[in-house]
Design an enzyme around this catalytic site. Structure first.
Site, mmCIF file in Angstrom:
data_model
loop_
_atom_site.group_PDB
_atom_site.id
_atom_site.type_symbol
_atom_site.label_atom_id
_atom_site.label_comp_id
_atom_site.label_asym_id
_atom_site.label_seq_id
_atom_site.Cartn_x
_atom_site.Cartn_y
_atom_site.Cartn_z
ATOM 1 N N GLU A 1 8.759 1.017 11.581
ATOM 2 C CA GLU A 1 9.838 2.020 11.515
ATOM 3 C C GLU A 1 9.142 3.364 11.581
ATOM 4 O O GLU A 1 8.479 3.764 10.621
ATOM 5 C CB GLU A 1 10.625 1.812 10.208
ATOM 6 C CG GLU A 1 12.064 2.236 10.317
ATOM 7 C CD GLU A 1 12.250 3.686 9.953
ATOM 8 O OE1 GLU A 1 12.046 4.556 10.843
ATOM 9 O OE2 GLU A 1 12.591 3.949 8.797
ATOM 10 N N GLU B 1 8.069 15.345 16.264
ATOM 11 C CA GLU B 1 8.660 15.239 14.932
ATOM 12 C C GLU B 1 7.955 16.243 14.002
ATOM 13 O O GLU B 1 6.742 16.188 13.832
ATOM 14 C CB GLU B 1 8.463 13.817 14.391
ATOM 15 C CG GLU B 1 9.056 13.654 13.005
ATOM 16 C CD GLU B 1 9.017 12.210 12.514
ATOM 17 O OE1 GLU B 1 7.923 11.636 12.426
ATOM 18 O OE2 GLU B 1 10.094 11.669 12.212
ATOM 19 N N LYS C 1 0.879 -1.172 0.000
ATOM 20 C CA LYS C 1 0.000 0.000 0.000
ATOM 21 C C LYS C 1 0.913 1.216 0.000
ATOM 22 O O LYS C 1 1.457 1.604 1.024
ATOM 23 C CB LYS C 1 -0.892 -0.036 1.248
ATOM 24 C CG LYS C 1 -2.253 0.625 1.071
ATOM 25 C CD LYS C 1 -2.201 2.102 0.709
ATOM 26 C CE LYS C 1 -1.940 2.972 1.920
ATOM 27 N NZ LYS C 1 -1.690 4.392 1.509
ATOM 28 N N CYS D 1 13.130 10.341 8.463
ATOM 29 C CA CYS D 1 12.817 9.843 9.806
ATOM 30 C C CYS D 1 13.984 10.068 10.773
ATOM 31 O O CYS D 1 13.777 10.346 11.943
ATOM 32 C CB CYS D 1 12.427 8.383 9.762
ATOM 33 S SG CYS D 1 13.610 7.346 8.906
HETATM 34 P P1 NAI Z 1 1.234 8.268 8.081
HETATM 35 O O1 NAI Z 1 1.863 7.490 9.168
HETATM 36 O O2 NAI Z 1 -0.214 8.656 8.218
HETATM 37 O O3 NAI Z 1 1.361 7.466 6.687
HETATM 38 C C1 NAI Z 1 2.289 6.452 6.385
HETATM 39 C C2 NAI Z 1 1.591 5.344 5.615
HETATM 40 O O4 NAI Z 1 0.585 4.769 6.449
HETATM 41 C C3 NAI Z 1 0.853 5.797 4.350
HETATM 42 O O5 NAI Z 1 0.938 4.802 3.363
HETATM 43 C C4 NAI Z 1 -0.574 5.918 4.834
HETATM 44 O O6 NAI Z 1 -1.527 5.780 3.801
HETATM 45 C C5 NAI Z 1 -0.667 4.760 5.789
HETATM 46 N N1 NAI Z 1 -1.736 4.888 6.784
HETATM 47 C C6 NAI Z 1 -2.272 6.016 7.311
HETATM 48 N N2 NAI Z 1 -3.250 5.712 8.182
HETATM 49 C C7 NAI Z 1 -3.339 4.366 8.229
HETATM 50 C C8 NAI Z 1 -4.139 3.454 8.962
HETATM 51 N N3 NAI Z 1 -5.077 3.881 9.807
HETATM 52 N N4 NAI Z 1 -3.942 2.133 8.773
HETATM 53 C C9 NAI Z 1 -2.999 1.690 7.922
HETATM 54 N N5 NAI Z 1 -2.219 2.506 7.194
HETATM 55 C C10 NAI Z 1 -2.379 3.828 7.345
HETATM 56 O O7 NAI Z 1 2.116 9.550 7.833
HETATM 57 P P2 NAI Z 1 1.708 10.921 7.096
HETATM 58 O O8 NAI Z 1 0.272 11.268 7.417
HETATM 59 O O9 NAI Z 1 2.054 10.785 5.680
HETATM 60 O O10 NAI Z 1 2.693 11.945 7.783
HETATM 61 C C11 NAI Z 1 2.438 12.405 9.095
HETATM 62 C C12 NAI Z 1 3.708 12.479 9.877
HETATM 63 O O11 NAI Z 1 4.214 11.159 10.045
HETATM 64 C C13 NAI Z 1 4.850 13.238 9.238
HETATM 65 O O12 NAI Z 1 4.758 14.605 9.487
HETATM 66 C C14 NAI Z 1 6.026 12.612 9.919
HETATM 67 O O13 NAI Z 1 6.214 13.206 11.174
HETATM 68 C C15 NAI Z 1 5.617 11.176 10.120
HETATM 69 N N6 NAI Z 1 6.192 10.298 9.077
HETATM 70 C C16 NAI Z 1 7.298 9.581 9.370
HETATM 71 C C17 NAI Z 1 7.912 8.820 8.401
HETATM 72 C C18 NAI Z 1 9.132 8.032 8.698
HETATM 73 O O14 NAI Z 1 9.933 7.803 7.814
HETATM 74 N N7 NAI Z 1 9.301 7.513 9.889
HETATM 75 C C19 NAI Z 1 7.413 8.787 7.016
HETATM 76 C C20 NAI Z 1 6.188 9.518 6.826
HETATM 77 C C21 NAI Z 1 5.633 10.258 7.822
#
Ligand code: NAI
Ligand code: MG
Length: 502
Positions: A273, A406, A197, A307
């Site tokens: 992660e 973050e 996904k 990250c």
């Molecule tokens: P997110 O954690 O919402 O999204 C990451 C992935 O999870 C995407 O594919 C999203 O569609 C999926 N996702 C979202 N809600 C879900 C659910 N309920 N069940 C299963 N999958 C789900 O991150 P987002 O909204 O893109 O960014 C928000 C914050 O998250 C950023 O500002 C950052 O702080 C953090 N982040 C950290 C990352 C890292 O590399 N550790 C990468 C992306 C975001």
């Protein structure tokens, strides 16, 4: 700093053709419409307009993909020898390499990142990682052992290492091609099949990869890719009773939701992660010519959407002004512009939503009394696109949200410290624990501090050095489990103890 470079950019004909093709889900090696027939727009970070439309997959499509993955797992993929599986993976690595420039352009367009970093990091690291894990397909093995119990018995036991099964891979938007590879390459090496996904903010490189997966000779169902929203497609994958494991990268909040979903459904195995708020610690005796630009790059690379970004800077007091001045100067010199312009050093953020989130953190910082040294929420806000200026705050307190949370943008908080023995607890004062960076010439201090920091990666006199053979992952709420290395591939296996009475 305020230059917005806007050279006319011509895309490769292959990328133009890809953008024109209607986007489809990839299930069972076929490109299919989502059951609902719905699509959703994906944003152009450089303009804030619409770049493309992608399928809005949901639970129905996830279910079809999981069925395809299950059939491949029980069937053709499992029947293939490790060498045959490795051959598909090596072939895919070659194909990605042949299309390297295409992927660099797609990543730059879709994420907003600089074309120079996509060329230097995203694509070559991905190719290297596929070859690394293709090598592991033929190198996994179990153990044999003699039993002590029951006494007097004659038994022979062996431990098989078997693939965990169907793996759901949930991908973030900051390094889409690399991140999807971090998950599916070790999963395939272990003999698993996958349902991906992608992140709804940046799915294009994952969809282009699907075309190469079809070309590389993987049997149908080994890799399936379902674009869609996290709340629908992502949640359906995390809840699915026939998915054996989820490998997720993203926010800590969603990591917790995925853990709950695993608990509610079938106790899926998890690798998470998650986020970070990683410290960079510079001592008075550091080589400042190295430390200063590295500390700056640690927060400004990929516009801070990393990250393990070094988002908290701690400098021993005597050197504080000098380091701050150096980091500010670095930020001032950064050429800001659209990612595809080769002269750009700092691109826009991925979406207008992400920009709003970052600006709102800066507003909170100002309201709580932090001092803005450079950048800030008002700069560049008169230009189109998701641009945020490199920004640095001082005079912060540990309670401020800009110090604790973050931000995932080019925003640094800088603080002086006095007692070298007291910096470990200060650096550890976070619920994250992904990475930490130390600059000192004192090797004893460096190693002593490295052992005291609660972080999955510690870099000494360097930053962000990755290798597929080096485990990567977080302490505390930065996640669980490790990606890369032997640990990363073994995370896609189950152990089976077989005992024979002799
Ligand atoms: P997110 O954690 O919402 O999204 C990451 C992935 O999870 C995407 O594919 C999203 O569609 C999926 N996702 C979202 N809600 C879900 C659910 N309920 N069940 C299963 N999958 C789900 O991150 P987002 O909204 O893109 O960014 C928000 C914050 O998250 C950023 O500002 C950052 O702080 C953090 N982040 C950290 C990352 C890292 O590399 N550790 C990468 C992306 C975001
Ligand atoms: Mg989200």
């Amino acid at each position: 700093m305020s230059t917005i470079a806007n050279q006319p950019i011509s895309l490769l004909p292959e990328v133009q053709a890809f953008l024109k093709r209607p986007k489809r889900l990839f299930i069972n090696n076929a490109f299919v419409e989502p059951a609902s027939g719905k699509t959703m727009p994906t944003e152009d970070p450089a303009t804030g307009g619409v770049l493309d439309h992608i399928p809005a997959g949901d639970a129905t499509d996830i279910d079809a993909a999981v069925r395809a993955a299950r059939a491949a797992f029980e069937g053709e993929w499992r029947a293939m020898s490790p060498t045959q599986r490795a051959a598909c993976m090596f072939k895919l690595a070659d194909l990605i390499e042949q299309h390297a420039e295409e992927f660099a352009e797609i990543e730059s367009l879709d994420v907003g990142k600089t074309i120079t970093s996509a060329r230097a990091i995203d694509v070559p690291f991905t190719v290297f990682l596929w070859r690394y894990y293709a090598g592991w397909a033929t190198k996994l093995y179990g153990k044999t052992l003699d039993l002590s119990l029951p006494p007097g018995g004659a038994f022979f036991s062996y431990v098989r290492r078997e693939p965990v099964g169907v793996v759901g891979c949930i991908i973030p938007w900051n390094y889409p091609l690399a991140q999807v590879s971090f998950k599916i390459a070790p999963a395939l090496a272990a003999g698993c099949t996958t349902v991906v996904k992608p992140a709804e903010q940046a799915s294009l490189a994952n969809l282009r990869l699907a075309e190469l997966i079809a070309e590389a000779g993987f049997p149908p169902g080994v890799v399936n890719i379902v674009t869609g929203l996290g709340e629908s497609a992502g949640a359906a994958l995390a809840e699915h009773p026939d998915v054996n494991k989820i490998s997720f990268t993203g926010s800590t909040a969603v990591g917790k939701l995925i853990m709950q979903a695993a608990g509610r459904s079938n106790l899926k195995r998890l690798t998470l992660e998650l986020g970070g708020k990683s410290p960079t610690i510079i001592f008075d005796d550091a080589d400042m010519a190295e430390a200063i630009p590295t500390a700056a790059a640690a927060i400004f690379n990929n516009s801070g959407q990393v990250c393990n970004a070094g988002s908290r800077l701690y400098v021993q007091r005597r050197s504080f002004d000098r380091v701050l001045e150096g980091v500010v100067e670095y930020a001032q010199k950064l050429r800001i512009g659209i990612g595809l312009d080769e002269s750009t050093q700092l691109g826009p953020l991925v979406t207008s939503e992400q920009k709003r989130r970052v600006l709102s953190y800066m507003d909170q910082g100002l309201r709580s009394g932090a001092k803005l040294v450079i950048g800030g929420p008002d700069v560049l806000q008169d230009v189109p696109g998701n641009f945020v200026a490199p920004s640095i705050f001082t005079n912060t307190t540990p309670e401020m949200s800009i110090v604790r949370e973050e931000i995932f943008g080019p925003v640094l908080v800088a603080m002086p410290f006095d007692d070298p023995d007291e910096i470990a607890p200060v650096a550890n004062q976070t619920h994250y624990g992904l990475a930490a960076t130390i600059f000192t010439r004192d090797i004893s201090r460096a190693h002593t501090l490295a052992a005291r920091l609660n972080a999955g990666a510690v870099w000494i006199n360097c930053f962000g050095v990755f290798d597929p053979n080096l485990p990567f992952g977080g302490f505390k709420q930065s996640g669980m489990g490790r990606e890369f290395s032997q640990e990363g591939v073994e995370a896609f296996t189950e152990l089976k103890a077989v005992t024979v009475k002799l």
